[in-house]
Design an enzyme around this catalytic site. Structure first.
Site, short mmCIF file in Angstrom:
data_model
loop_
_atom_site.label_atom_id
_atom_site.label_comp_id
_atom_site.label_asym_id
_atom_site.label_seq_id
_atom_site.Cartn_x
_atom_site.Cartn_y
_atom_site.Cartn_z
N TYR A 168 -1.60 -0.56 10.90
CA TYR A 168 -1.83 -1.24 9.62
C TYR A 168 -0.66 -1.00 8.67
O TYR A 168 -0.07 -1.95 8.13
CB TYR A 168 -3.13 -0.75 8.98
CG TYR A 168 -3.20 -1.00 7.49
CD1 TYR A 168 -3.17 -2.30 6.99
CD2 TYR A 168 -3.28 0.06 6.58
CE1 TYR A 168 -3.21 -2.53 5.62
CE2 TYR A 168 -3.32 -0.17 5.22
CZ TYR A 168 -3.29 -1.46 4.74
OH TYR A 168 -3.32 -1.70 3.39
N THR A 183 0.83 -1.20 0.00
CA THR A 183 0.00 0.00 0.00
C THR A 183 0.86 1.26 0.00
O THR A 183 2.00 1.25 0.50
CB THR A 183 -0.90 0.01 1.25
OG1 THR A 183 -1.54 1.29 1.37
CG2 THR A 183 -0.10 -0.24 2.51
N ASP A 184 0.31 2.35 -0.52
CA ASP A 184 1.01 3.63 -0.47
C ASP A 184 1.19 4.14 0.96
O ASP A 184 2.05 4.99 1.23
CB ASP A 184 0.28 4.69 -1.30
CG ASP A 184 -1.17 4.92 -0.90
OD1 ASP A 184 -1.64 4.28 0.07
OD2 ASP A 184 -1.85 5.72 -1.57
N GLU A 185 0.42 3.60 1.89
CA GLU A 185 0.50 4.07 3.27
C GLU A 185 1.83 3.77 3.95
O GLU A 185 2.17 4.37 4.97
CB GLU A 185 -0.64 3.48 4.11
CG GLU A 185 -2.00 4.06 3.76
CD GLU A 185 -3.02 3.77 4.83
OE1 GLU A 185 -2.74 4.01 6.00
OE2 GLU A 185 -4.11 3.29 4.47
N LYS A 189 2.24 -3.64 7.09
CA LYS A 189 2.50 -3.84 5.67
C LYS A 189 3.96 -3.55 5.33
O LYS A 189 4.55 -4.22 4.49
CB LYS A 189 1.57 -2.96 4.84
CG LYS A 189 0.10 -3.32 4.96
CD LYS A 189 -0.21 -4.72 4.46
CE LYS A 189 -0.20 -4.80 2.95
NZ LYS A 189 -0.65 -6.15 2.47
#
Length: 359
Positions: A169, A145-147, A173
């Site tokens: 979260y 994810t970009d997060e 990741k």
């Protein structure tokens, strides 16, 4: 397989095999993965697409109704954290390729159950990549994810940008990526990592911002806005991200990371107002404001995740679906299919206020 070589999905040495490739998609009954599964089944009729899913609260086999009768469809219910099960799965199914989507993804839930997120997203990924390596899998695509980048006001993130996750979260990741890359560094196991922008479209469980806002408005309820609502996200339609995964599958280089994103950016307050106008068919500023419910923001909320996607574009990918077209298709789908999940009504009331992460 040498780095940079396109993978042929129709080339397997054993001519007696019914299917030339056997592709395992973890989390295949979930939102993004179900779109990818459908495309794989339709595009590669000579490949067996094996769907592995635990069928947690946000997954639904209804997402796959249109392909369950296809001869190259196979569903297996199971947990990636069960090492014995995963080992047996690779042994019996003789998997050639893995697309790893299975994960816990909801930010607010990660604050409540951070240990669960790390067990599934980190340990589960370790189990899967370890068994895939030992089974001799020829390509392993990990969906991130970009997060993991944290937020940025101005600078675009490219694949070499440092990882600065700001919630459990995203941290899980980022840790999972470290696990994946360790198998490339140590064994040259052919792994690829993707990091995508927020994805929207049909089949997404209504805990995420777009289906949640749509569902609330269709049920005569207000959109819940964190803080000012000025946090912005890049929204990518499901069909576009699906095409990106197929290109990475065929042309991606082992050991590489690919950003999947779009330049289209919308603040959450703008998103809510657009949906209110579209669904409630109203235009006056005062009437629109009546459908907004502002609540306190969480302690830290990433402002933006701008990404540079030139690396993937060089493989031939561009987003094609406009926001206007994509959001109309999404709204229409939820009018007819909101109850695809047994617990869909609960999604509108759990964990208020919800965050707006889509990945």
């Amino acid at each position: 397989m040498s780095g940079g070589e396109d993978i042929s999905l129709s080339d397997k040495s054993d001519a007696n095999e019914k299917f030339r490739k056997r592709i395992l998609v973890t989390g295949g009954a979930g939102f993004i993965a179900s779109h990818v599964v459908i495309s794989l089944i339709e595009k590669y009729s000579d490949c067996l697409i094996i769907i592995l899913d635990k069928l947690d609260y946000c997954a639904s086999l209804k997402n796959l109704d249109c392909v369950t009768k296809r001869p190259n469809y196979k569903f297996i219910q199971g947990d990636i954290c069960d090492s014995c099960f995963v080992r047996l799965l690779f042994k019996r199914e003789k998997v050639d390729i893995v697309l790893h989507f299975a994960a816990q993804t909801h930010v607010d839930r990660s604050f409540w159950w951070s240990s669960k997120f790390h067990i599934v997203n980190v340990y589960g990924t370790y189990v899967l990549v370890k068994e895939a390596h030992e089974a001799g899998v020829e390509r392993f695509i990990h969906v991130s994810t970009d997060e993991v980048y944290g937020d940025s006001i101005n600078k675009e993130f490219d694949e070499s940008s440092p990882l600065r996750p700001t919630n459990p979260y995203a941290a899980s990741k980022a840790a999972a990526e470290c696990v994946i890359l360790s198998f490339w560094k140590r064994y040259k196991f052919p792994v690829i990592i993707t990091r995508s922008s927020n994805v929207y479209g049909p089949q997404q469980y209504p805990e995420k911002v777009i289906p949640r806002f749509i569902s609330l408005l269709q049920h005569g309820r207000k959109c819940c806005i964190h803080g000012s609502g000025l946090q912005a996200r890049n929204f990518l339609y499901a069909a576009d991200v699906t095409e990106a995964f197929l290109i990475v599958l065929e042309k991606g280089v082992p050991g590489e990371i690919y950003n999947i994103g779009t330049k289209f950016e919308l603040s959450i307050i703008q998103l809510a107002k657009e949906l209110i106008k579209l669904i409630k068919n109203i235009s006056s500023h005062r009437d629109v404001e009546n459908w907004l419910d502002f609540v306190p923001d969480r302690p830290y909320n990433d402002l933006r995740y701008p990404m540079n996607t030139e690396k993937l574009q060089k493989l031939g990918w561009r987003p094609k679906v406009s926001w206007k077209e994509g959001i109309r298709k999404t709204v229409d789908w939820y009018r007819e299919n909101f109850h695809n999940w047994a617990n869909s009504e609960k999604a509108l009331d759990q964990f208020p206020p919800f965050t707006f992460e889509e990945n």
